[in-house]
Design a protein around this motif. Structure first.
Motif, short mmCIF file in Angstrom:
data_model
loop_
_atom_site.label_atom_id
_atom_site.label_comp_id
_atom_site.label_asym_id
_atom_site.label_seq_id
_atom_site.Cartn_x
_atom_site.Cartn_y
_atom_site.Cartn_z
N UNK A 257 34.35 41.32 33.05
CA UNK A 257 34.69 42.86 33.15
C UNK A 257 35.58 43.37 32.35
N UNK A 258 36.49 42.55 31.67
CA UNK A 258 37.51 42.74 30.97
C UNK A 258 38.64 43.43 31.77
N UNK A 259 38.94 43.08 32.91
CA UNK A 259 40.07 43.64 33.72
C UNK A 259 41.41 42.96 32.93
N UNK A 260 42.22 44.02 32.63
CA UNK A 260 43.55 43.58 32.30
C UNK A 260 44.45 43.58 33.44
N UNK A 261 45.46 43.07 33.58
CA UNK A 261 46.70 42.99 34.40
C UNK A 261 46.11 42.49 35.85
N UNK A 262 45.32 41.67 35.89
CA UNK A 262 44.90 41.16 37.09
C UNK A 262 45.46 39.64 37.39
N UNK A 263 46.09 39.43 38.59
CA UNK A 263 46.70 38.14 38.70
C UNK A 263 46.23 37.45 39.95
N UNK A 264 45.55 36.35 39.82
CA UNK A 264 45.38 35.46 41.08
C UNK A 264 46.42 34.73 41.33
N UNK A 265 47.34 35.09 42.30
CA UNK A 265 48.78 34.56 42.48
C UNK A 265 48.52 33.00 43.17
N UNK A 266 47.73 32.63 43.88
CA UNK A 266 47.63 31.44 44.49
C UNK A 266 48.55 31.72 45.85
N UNK A 267 48.87 30.70 46.20
CA UNK A 267 49.82 30.68 47.64
C UNK A 267 51.22 30.91 47.33
N UNK A 268 51.83 32.16 47.69
CA UNK A 268 53.11 32.52 47.48
C UNK A 268 53.63 33.37 49.01
N UNK A 269 54.72 33.64 48.51
CA UNK A 269 55.47 34.22 49.90
C UNK A 269 54.93 35.82 49.61
N UNK A 270 54.21 36.20 50.53
CA UNK A 270 53.78 37.62 50.66
C UNK A 270 54.67 38.66 50.74
N UNK A 271 55.75 38.40 51.23
CA UNK A 271 56.71 39.30 51.27
C UNK A 271 57.28 39.84 49.95
N UNK A 272 57.32 38.91 49.16
CA UNK A 272 57.57 39.25 47.63
C UNK A 272 56.87 40.33 47.12
N UNK A 273 55.63 40.44 47.44
CA UNK A 273 54.49 41.35 46.98
C UNK A 273 54.69 42.84 47.92
#
Length: 481
Positions: free
Chosen positions: A341-357
């Motif tokens: 679909x050509x989506x720019x700026x899409x990140x699959x973060x994996x397991x992270x600290x969700x509070x950072x987001x």
């Protein structure tokens, strides 16, 4: 007090709502001792714990439903099954009412040496033949034999377990976990509490309808079978709780006696969510989804909606926040879809600290096909981040305030409608003031109705009452405990 929690395929190897709920229950009841039975279709050997096990978790038992693969089978045995036992097996498939007490006694009696040997026995052959003659004359015997074997094998492997003795048994769903709770009550005559985060039977029904590997004429048999498992749990449970009123009504509709039912909502530790820690990035609008990348969360619909959003809002950024290893094939499909679909700026973060987001996201999205009462929505609202979510589970109740006066905290769209999902995201992105209003409303609702101390208090009351009064009738007319 010793509590045995029974769940399917979650704690402590997979993160998510049910696992987080189990961890919260154990850590916030230090005065209780816990045993956890975790039923999984995947091998857990070598898997890392996603949670630090609390000190009051005495035992952790994994039931791996694929453990039979390498075992030898002795076919053609006889086990001196009585006519009553045979009828109980027949009632399990296509019967009006299953005699679970006879089935439980059969498996705990030690009459059979191996589940696999029993399923390859002459007795099981006779049971399948009787089913074909009495109820399924249109189905070829060979098809019925192998379908029935695959259907009951996970159930029989569960029932064959030696359940530990506890003061109370608490299943976190119907299905196999619910049957194990009923088995434990049958063995030890101890109270049995059933909590459904989602409606297990309805979820399995949706999966079966979509499944390619189940032949058309077997779909109804599979669906009826899972309803039978739920009826076992409902009939045996002393108390049946759900997370919201709509779910409770469905339980009654399916067949749970209404006098057993009550609502105990999920809760979060509001003190862990500090709105003052939020900040705004200098450029762009930042949209996130805190989710496991699995089909039931319908990540593909979300990605399709993101493509539309980006066409309208060029400086939009997307974050799919959560583990990608639970269903690697589905994850790869999602990545390929995003690239196509050509989506720019899409990140699959994996397991992270969700509070950072949580600290910088402007909007959160949930596109699930099925949910109970999503903890991620409560957490997002606690940080005053509005949501756009599909109309599943209690999402509408949480975001629209169906039963309170705290005001709207987001938007609700139908399942799998990516155009509508995109439109609501775009509308909220373009209105900073509306996002702020929705965020404040959401925080107020969570503070008033969905706190962790409130949830723990309710379950403690149920546990204590169940253990104290058991032997009488552990029922209450109260709908919301």
């Amino acid at each position: 007090m010793k509590i045995c929690l029974i769940s399917e395929g979650a704690y402590p190897y997979v993160t998510g709502g049910v696992s987080s709920w189990i961890q919260s229950m154990i850590t916030n009841m230090p005065e209780c001792e816990f045993i956890v039975y975790s039923i999984s279709s995947k091998e857990t050997d070598g898997m890392k714990y996603k949670y630090e096990l609390p000190s009051n978790l005495l035992e952790l038992h994994d039931i791996f439903l694929g453990s039979y693969i390498d075992k030898e089978i002795q076919a053609g045995k006889r086990y001196a099954i009585t006519e009553t036992e045979k009828e109980a097996f027949l009632s399990l498939i296509g019967g009006d009412e299953t005699n679970w007490q006879v089935l439980f006694d059969f498996f705990v009696s030690g009459k059979i040496d191996s589940i696999l040997n029993f399923l390859a026995s002459k007795d099981f052959f006779d049971i399948v033949r009787a089913l074909c003659e009495k109820r399924f004359v249109h189905i070829p015997f060979t098809d019925m034999f192998w379908a029935l074997r695959s259907m009951v094998l996970p159930l029989f492997l569960c029932i064959d377990q030696k359940m530990p003795e506890a003061d109370l048994y608490h299943s976190v769903s119907t299905g196999y976990a619910g049957v194990l709770g009923a088995l434990a009550k049958h063995q030890y005559n101890k109270p049995f509490l059933l909590t459904e985060h989602g409606i297990y039977t309805r979820e399995r029904e949706e999966e079966i309808i979509k499944a390619d590997w189940i032949k058309g004429y077997f779909k109804d048999i599979w669906i009826d079978y899972f309803y039978s498992l739920s009826h076992c749990a409902y009939a045996s449970a002393d108390k049946v709780t759900s997370l919201f009123e709509g779910s409770r009504r469905i339980q009654v509709e399916i067949g749970c006696p209404e006098e057993k039912t009550a609502v105990i909502a999920n809760g979060i530790d509001i003190n862990k969510f500090t709105v003052q820690n939020r900040w705004t990035k200098e450029t762009g609008v930042h949209i996130g989804a805190i989710v496991r990348i699995v089909p039931i969360k319908d990540i593909k619909t979300m990605i399709q909606s993101f493509a539309i959003v980006q066409q309208e809002i060029a400086d939009s950024y997307f974050y799919i926040i959560g583990p990608s290893d639970e269903d690697k094939e589905y994850y790869e499909e999602c990545v390929e879809l995003a690239e196509s679909l050509g989506i720019r700026n899409l990140v699959f973060t994996g397991e992270v600290n969700v509070h950072d987001y949580f600290s910088f996201l402007d909007l959160l999205v949930l596109s699930s096909i099925s949910e109970g009462q999503p903890l991620v929505i409560l957490e997002g609202l606690a940080m005053e981040i509005p949501y756009v979510a599909t109309d599943v589970g209690s999402c509408s109740e949480l975001l629209l305030g169906t039963y309170d006066e705290y005001g709207q905290a987001g938007k609700i769209v139908p399942v799998m409608h990516f155009h509508l999902l995109a439109n609501e995201i775009i509308n909220l992105v373009r209105s900073t003031e509306l996002r702020k209003e929705y965020g404040r409303n959401g925080r107020n609702r969570v503070e008033a109705l969905y706190t962790l101390p409130g949830m723990i208090k309710r379950y403690k009351e149920v546990y204590e009452k169940g253990v104290k009064v058991y032997g009488g009738h552990w029922l209450s007319a109260e709908r919301t405990i």
